[in-house]
Scaffold this active site. Structure first.
Site, PDB file in Angstrom:
ATOM      1  N   GLU A 231     -13.619   7.626  -2.451  1.00 40.12           N
ATOM      2  CA  GLU A 231     -13.447   6.724  -3.470  1.00 40.12           C
ATOM      3  C   GLU A 231     -14.273   5.309  -3.193  1.00 40.12           C
ATOM      4  O   GLU A 231     -15.110   4.852  -4.244  1.00 40.12           O
ATOM      5  CB  GLU A 231     -12.227   6.311  -3.696  1.00 40.12           C
ATOM      6  CG  GLU A 231     -11.822   5.334  -4.782  1.00 40.12           C
ATOM      7  CD  GLU A 231     -12.390   6.146  -6.130  1.00 40.12           C
ATOM      8  OE1 GLU A 231     -13.342   5.682  -6.759  1.00 40.12           O
ATOM      9  OE2 GLU A 231     -11.625   7.082  -6.863  1.00 40.12           O
TER      10      GLU A 231
ATOM     11  N   ASP B  81     -17.663   4.718  -5.657  1.00 39.54           N
ATOM     12  CA  ASP B  81     -17.640   3.487  -6.691  1.00 39.54           C
ATOM     13  C   ASP B  81     -19.189   2.634  -6.051  1.00 39.54           C
ATOM     14  O   ASP B  81     -19.755   2.238  -7.146  1.00 39.54           O
ATOM     15  CB  ASP B  81     -16.444   2.648  -6.271  1.00 39.54           C
ATOM     16  CG  ASP B  81     -14.991   3.269  -6.702  1.00 39.54           C
ATOM     17  OD1 ASP B  81     -15.270   4.240  -7.552  1.00 39.54           O
ATOM     18  OD2 ASP B  81     -14.154   2.838  -6.595  1.00 39.54           O
TER      19      ASP B  81
ATOM     20  N   SER C  87     -13.024   8.468 -11.636  1.00 38.59           N
ATOM     21  CA  SER C  87     -13.255   7.572 -10.745  1.00 38.59           C
ATOM     22  C   SER C  87     -14.902   7.302 -10.813  1.00 38.59           C
ATOM     23  O   SER C  87     -15.335   6.096 -10.711  1.00 38.59           O
ATOM     24  CB  SER C  87     -13.122   7.964  -9.288  1.00 38.59           C
ATOM     25  OG  SER C  87     -11.718   7.483  -9.191  1.00 38.59           O
TER      26      SER C  87
END
Length: 535
Positions: free
Chosen positions: A257, A261, A456
């Site tokens: 994650e 990002d 995400s």
């Protein structure tokens, strides 16, 4: 004998259930020490502070915002309220660690016994598949004269509140991660071209804030990845909240994650600075990271990306209210906040047979990002549909059970909820972008090249696009939602309208829908509309 002061429930603080499958295994040790955040009311209604930042009455380029110092001095909590809360905490044996007018918070430390005495908390230890947590049941209380001052109390219960919304592409019948296949996956720079992001902008002068509730990054991975792209790596600064750390481990952890990002936002806006706010995965940690990012006078992010969340049913009312109030403040400061709408379709992973939306994406003051699948020919998207793999995830979306329909969605055609009662509330998402792992993003995590999808990826994709907008406008776009639901953006060709697919309970349709919102961006056209031009 002296009469005890009347006590009043802290509005919305009730917790009526443990985590799914969790069982109490005993009382928490009365001397266990931990920190808690007490949120204190705002001095004045936000509508009286910066009303134009919450509507489409003023074009993006003409909005005026408060600066952080001005807000802290004049519009946070009053010193009298903060002093009253701090005095009460001290009288109950709690240590006041710090106080923030801007973040409207009193941060305290104490033992479980102290918190039970101060707030009537019934605290136990719970065990579940993921380990143990300190949990509470029932409502929190404070003396009646303090009740109007206290908006929420966070951190007594430290259950994990959110999940990262990313999905790693796996080979058929394989439980492991696989290296990327170029024919079915893309670099973020390619995705930006597909969506016609402004090619003459880099995000220079902007800072993108990213909130992470676990995992970490390795600078060597960032350097190697951007060398592959032929782009100078962005400056990435870790900001540690509530004793959290930048703690990378393995590629099948939350590191996926964190790196997704950073790499997506950084590739889209390579000259922007990136501040990564690491916090514990608790309601207090999440809220503290958000308020710190919004009011960060050092890094000063103009856009914040959130890729973590959970079904509204998992949150207390005080948490959703306090988060939303913080997001209203972000709007007054000109800070845009994006959030992933979830990766489990219209159920959002809940098992009660009902439709759920993901929070914090369901806040009316956040730009909620849904997911699509793209098929590409050359440098052009040949087709785009709702992301929905029968066994591999689906874009979140639906109707909030907590937040009412916001004014900006009044004419968007938000349908009734699929749940019994068919109420109409805040519709999620607002916008969308490529999220299917089958058309996913090529990234690098802990030395491994992987393909990752999920909503995400869409939150930092939009955050990077907004950083480009801010650079081109010379002015933050701020709270984007009212602008995209009204002329001159609405129906202007600023979005690729997604007409095919469903996320379970809701179907794609012309215009806004509860799978992909208005659709995926046509970057240069959207920028022109925000500038007030014809595009």
């Amino acid at each position: 004998m002296t009469d005890q002061p009347k006590r009043v429930e802290v509005t919305g603080s009730n917790r009526n259930a443990p985590l799914r499958g969790a069982q109490p295994i005993g009382k928490v040790h009365p001397l266990e020490r931990f920190e808690v955040t007490i949120r204190v009311r705002r001095q004045s209604a936000l509508a009286d502070i910066a009303p134009d930042t919450l509507t489409a009455k003023v074009p993006a380029a003409q909005r005026t915002y408060l600066d952080r110092a001005e807000y802290a001095a004049s519009h946070g909590s009053s010193q009298a309220d903060l002093d009253a809360v701090a005095h009460y905490a001290s009288a109950q044996g709690l240590t006041v660690v710090s106080v923030s007018k801007a973040r409207r918070s009193v941060f305290v430390s104490g033992t479980a016994a102290d918190y039970t005495r101060a707030f009537g908390a019934e605290i136990a230890v719970y065990q579940h598949d993921g380990g143990t947590y300190r949990g509470r049941t029932g409502s929190l209380t404070v003396p009646a004269d303090l009740a109007p001052l206290v908006e929420g109390i966070f951190g007594i219960d430290d259950r994990p509140v959110a999940q990262p919304h990313f999905r790693v592409k796996v080979a058929p019948h394989s439980p492991g991660v696989v290296a990327h296949a170029a024919a079915a996956s893309f670099l973020p720079t390619q995705i930006a071209r597909f969506y016609d992001f402004p090619a003459d902008a880099t995000g220079a002068g902007e800072t993108i804030g990213i909130i992470e509730l676990g995992g970490g990054f390795r600078p060597a991975d960032i350097t190697a990845y951007f060398k592959q792209l032929g782009i100078k790596p962005p400056k990435v600064t870790p900001v540690l909240v509530d004793h959290a750390k930048n703690h990378p481990t393995t590629s099948n952890s939350a590191d996926g994650e964190v790196m997704l990002d950073i790499l997506v936002a950084g590739a889209v806006a390579p000259a922007a600075n990136i501040a990564v706010y690491f916090a514990p995965n608790t309601d207090a940690g999440f809220l503290d990271a958000l308020t710190l990012a919004i009011h960060d006078q050092t890094n000063k992010p103009s856009v914040i990306s959130i890729s973590w969340g959970g079904p509204e049913s998992n949150w207390t009312a005080q948490a959703m209210t306090s988060f939303d109030e913080a997001l209203q403040t972000a709007a007054a400061l000109g800070v845009t906040v994006t959030a992933a709408a979830g990766d489990s379709g219209s159920s959002d992973g809940a098992t009660d047979g009902k439709a759920h939306v993901d929070f914090p994406a369901s806040s009316p003051h956040i730009l909620a990002t849904g997911g699509t699948f793209i098929s590409v020919t050359g440098d052009t998207i040949a087709s785009e549909s709702v992301w929905n793999e029968s066994s591999g995830g689906a874009g979140g979306g639906g109707i909030s059970d907590f937040f009412p329909l916001p004014a900006y969605q009044a004419s968007a055609g938000v349908p009734p909820s699929a749940n019994p009662g068919a109420h109409v509330g805040r519709g999620v998402p607002d916008v969308a972008g490529d999220a299917d792992p089958q058309s996913g993003y090529q990234v690098r995590v802990d030395g491994h090249d992987l393909v990752i999808g999920g909503t995400s990826a869409v939150a930092p994709l939009w955050a990077g696009l907004i950083a480009l907008f801010n650079q081109k406008l010379g002015h933050p776009v701020g709270f984007l939602n009212p602008l995209i639901y009204a002329a001159p953006v609405k129906g202007s060709g600023a979005f690729n309208d997604i007409l095919v697919g469903n996320n379970g309970a809701y179907k794609a349709t012309t215009g806004w829908d509860a799978c992909t919102g208005w659709g995926s961006p046509v970057g240069t056209t959207l920028l022109a509309r925000l500038q007030g031009g014809a595009g």
